[in-house]
Design an enzyme around this catalytic site. Structure first.
Site, mmCIF file in Angstrom:
data_model
loop_
_atom_site.group_PDB
_atom_site.id
_atom_site.type_symbol
_atom_site.label_atom_id
_atom_site.label_comp_id
_atom_site.label_asym_id
_atom_site.label_seq_id
_atom_site.Cartn_x
_atom_site.Cartn_y
_atom_site.Cartn_z
ATOM 1 N N HIS A 82 0.852 -1.202 0.000
ATOM 2 C CA HIS A 82 0.000 0.000 0.000
ATOM 3 C C HIS A 82 0.877 1.238 0.000
ATOM 4 O O HIS A 82 1.510 1.572 1.003
ATOM 5 C CB HIS A 82 -0.930 0.015 1.209
ATOM 6 C CG HIS A 82 -1.927 1.137 1.172
ATOM 7 N ND1 HIS A 82 -2.970 1.161 0.273
ATOM 8 C CD2 HIS A 82 -2.035 2.278 1.905
ATOM 9 C CE1 HIS A 82 -3.687 2.274 0.460
ATOM 10 N NE2 HIS A 82 -3.136 2.960 1.445
ATOM 11 N N ARG A 103 -16.512 6.293 2.104
ATOM 12 C CA ARG A 103 -16.823 7.724 2.060
ATOM 13 C C ARG A 103 -16.840 8.246 0.626
ATOM 14 O O ARG A 103 -17.517 9.231 0.330
ATOM 15 C CB ARG A 103 -15.796 8.518 2.881
ATOM 16 C CG ARG A 103 -15.874 8.283 4.381
ATOM 17 C CD ARG A 103 -14.840 9.082 5.154
ATOM 18 N NE ARG A 103 -13.499 8.556 4.971
ATOM 19 C CZ ARG A 103 -12.519 9.160 4.308
ATOM 20 N NH1 ARG A 103 -12.750 10.329 3.725
ATOM 21 N NH2 ARG A 103 -11.329 8.623 4.200
ATOM 22 N N HIS A 157 -9.560 1.364 1.348
ATOM 23 C CA HIS A 157 -9.318 1.886 2.689
ATOM 24 C C HIS A 157 -10.522 1.525 3.567
ATOM 25 O O HIS A 157 -11.667 1.720 3.161
ATOM 26 C CB HIS A 157 -9.199 3.412 2.672
ATOM 27 C CG HIS A 157 -7.956 3.932 2.042
ATOM 28 N ND1 HIS A 157 -7.950 4.986 1.154
ATOM 29 C CD2 HIS A 157 -6.658 3.580 2.175
ATOM 30 C CE1 HIS A 157 -6.718 5.257 0.771
ATOM 31 N NE2 HIS A 157 -5.908 4.399 1.371
ATOM 32 N N HIS A 193 -5.703 -0.799 6.437
ATOM 33 C CA HIS A 193 -5.768 -0.228 7.787
ATOM 34 C C HIS A 193 -6.648 -1.091 8.696
ATOM 35 O O HIS A 193 -6.148 -1.719 9.612
ATOM 36 C CB HIS A 193 -6.220 1.229 7.808
ATOM 37 C CG HIS A 193 -5.337 2.145 7.049
ATOM 38 N ND1 HIS A 193 -3.992 2.288 7.333
ATOM 39 C CD2 HIS A 193 -5.586 2.965 5.994
ATOM 40 C CE1 HIS A 193 -3.454 3.157 6.502
ATOM 41 N NE2 HIS A 193 -4.400 3.581 5.661
ATOM 42 N N ASP A 236 2.217 3.169 2.945
ATOM 43 C CA ASP A 236 1.147 4.153 2.869
ATOM 44 C C ASP A 236 1.664 5.541 2.526
ATOM 45 O O ASP A 236 2.044 5.802 1.394
ATOM 46 C CB ASP A 236 0.354 4.143 4.175
ATOM 47 C CG ASP A 236 -0.948 4.925 4.087
ATOM 48 O OD1 ASP A 236 -1.362 5.267 2.967
ATOM 49 O OD2 ASP A 236 -1.559 5.196 5.130
#
Length: 466
Positions: free
Chosen positions: A61, A220, A244, A281, A332
């Site tokens: 990632h 989201r 995510h 995550h 990340d």
């Protein structure tokens, strides 16, 4: 081409853990391993690799452009959300040319630390106003092509996780439109995203150093019906896809307010969980969330350095693994560029959460950093020093101030990127004696980052404050 390894980490038989073997000769051809001999002498012309040789590491990632925020987003503490404002400033300033320069340096930095494959979670697709790049400027996938060129120069395998990002956030009444600073991330619809990505897959079909996968940015940014469309696309193409998940409590609160369920349950109900999916995550999970992820065989990519830096929290890594979720690791936002440190961080976080040591044996941590990460990136044959695997090798010095005196079998708990001496990716010697073939990577990073921040016209050290 032959490589003689003073010691090498070889896979166990019948599912047994990997182990250290002495005097291992690895023969390669056309980018793959064709022979592995134990207790073998070096042959004339072999490249000698000292210390302990691991399979190539996998960064599952990555957001390459976030590297420009390292050491610039800590004024007065800051938060995840104020950090994000600096990230938006960077994203707005990127051009294909600037992005290629930055990404080349970032991927070379990863290679210096032993990374041979990177999963780039890519959502900076279009021009800053949201319009696609015209053919005269590289076409709709100009930014993706910049990443491919950068990966080629840096000598790493690239899995481009082309990210669907359709909404600006999730409020009590549902999804909100993209904000101006998010405009370049969006394709409008899943169908438009799929047309662009299908064209990219066709254009890259003959390049064996790259793979096109997919991602949903988050619940989201992608609505439930759109998540279902993405899941169908992934099943149809067989491409790996990532999302995510529950990095911050705010995401959970928004999903509960809008839909009455957690983000994990939203993914489950959309048919988006399963062995081809990797959740990134997965910090703030309910017991039901852990069960849904594990029972479906959904992978989870942990990013401990970022999860500390952004005060995300500690993911339930051991519970997820025991529930059935394969674990991998990623850098990340590139607050560090050290996959070994990320793997070690998984154990360290578990120690902090549980108050005991040894949840993840060293062999398991090596698997997280190698074979499990490659599998999450659609490279299930990689991450092993075995016949048929890609010829990806990483030599770890055992004579540095960090590693002197360590048990080679436990090196993952002591070594880091500075201890890597040599890196072979696809049979090519990319790093030799700690030097990358592209030259001065630090200078490349400094020049690219300075130019990008100048292009923003902003000072993130003043703006990302609470």
């Amino acid at each position: 081409m032959g490589f003689w390894c003073e010691r090498a980490w070889l896979p166990g038989d019948g599912g047994a853990p990997g182990h250290v073997a002495e005097s291992v000769r690895v023969e390669t051809a056309e980018g793959r391993i064709v022979a592995v001999e134990v207790a073998a002498p070096a042959a004339d012309g072999d490249v000698r690799l000292g210390g302990l040789v691991l399979p190539g590491l996998a960064d599952a990632h990555s957001h390459a452009f976030h590297r420009a925020l390292r050491g610039r987003a800590h004024a007065d503490g800051g938060s995840f959300w104020t950090w994000r404002e600096g990230m938006y400033a960077l994203a707005t300033a990127l051009t294909p040319e600037l992005y290629e320069r930055l990404a080349r340096a970032v991927l070379a930095e990863l290679a210096l630390g032993g990374t041979t494959a990177v999963g780039e979670f890519h959502y900076v697709h279009h021009r800053a106003d949201g319009t696609p790049y015209p053919e005269s400027e590289g076409g709709p996938n100009a930014m993706a092509e910049a990443l491919r060129s950068a990966a080629r120069d840096a000598g790493v395998h690239l899995t481009l996780l082309d990210t669907c990002y359709l909404h600006g956030g999730l409020g009590p009444d549902g999804h909100e439109p993209l904000a101006p600073e998010q405009a370049r991330f969006g394709d409008g619809t899943v169908e438009a995203w799929a047309r662009r990505v299908d064209a990219l897959r066709a254009a890259w079909a003959d390049d064996d150093r790259v793979l096109v996968g997919a991602a949903a940015h988050s619940v989201r940014a992608v609505a439930p019906s759109e998540l279902a469309e993405l899941a169908r696309w992934a099943r149809r193409t067989g491409a790996p896809w990532h999302v995510h998940l529950s990095e911050q409590p705010g995401e959970n609160e928004a999903a509960l307010a809008a839909f009455g369920v957690t983000p994990t349950r939203l993914l489950h109900d959309a048919g988006a969980l399963g062995p081809g999916t990797t959740a990134v995550h997965a910090v703030h999970l309910t017991d039901d969330d852990v069960t849904l992820l594990g029972a479906s065989g959904t992978g989870v990519c942990l990013c401990p350095t970022t999860e500390r830096d952004l005060a995300d929290g500690i993911a339930p890594g051991l519970r997820l693994l025991r529930a059935g979720s394969p674990l991998s690791v990623g850098t990340d936002q590139h607050v560090g560029a050290d996959v070994l440190a990320e793997a070690r961080g998984v154990e360290e976080h578990e120690r902090l959460a549980a108050g005991r040591r040894g949840a993840f044996p060293p062999a398991t941590l090596i698997e997280l950093a190698t074979s499990a990460g490659h599998a999450a990136l659609g490279r299930p044959d990689a991450g092993r020093i075995a016949v048929g695997a890609p010829a990806d090798l990483v030599a770890i010095r055992l004579d540095t101030v960090r590693t002197a005196g360590v048990d080679p079998a436990q090196v993952v708990l002591a070594a880091g990127a500075p201890d890597v001496s040599d890196v072979v990716a696809g049979g090519e010697l990319v790093v030799r004696d700690g030097e990358h073939r592209v030259g001065n990577v630090a200078r490349m990073l400094a020049d690219a980052i300075e130019e990008i921040w100048a292009a923003t016209g902003r000072d993130v050290t003043k703006e990302t404050r609470t």
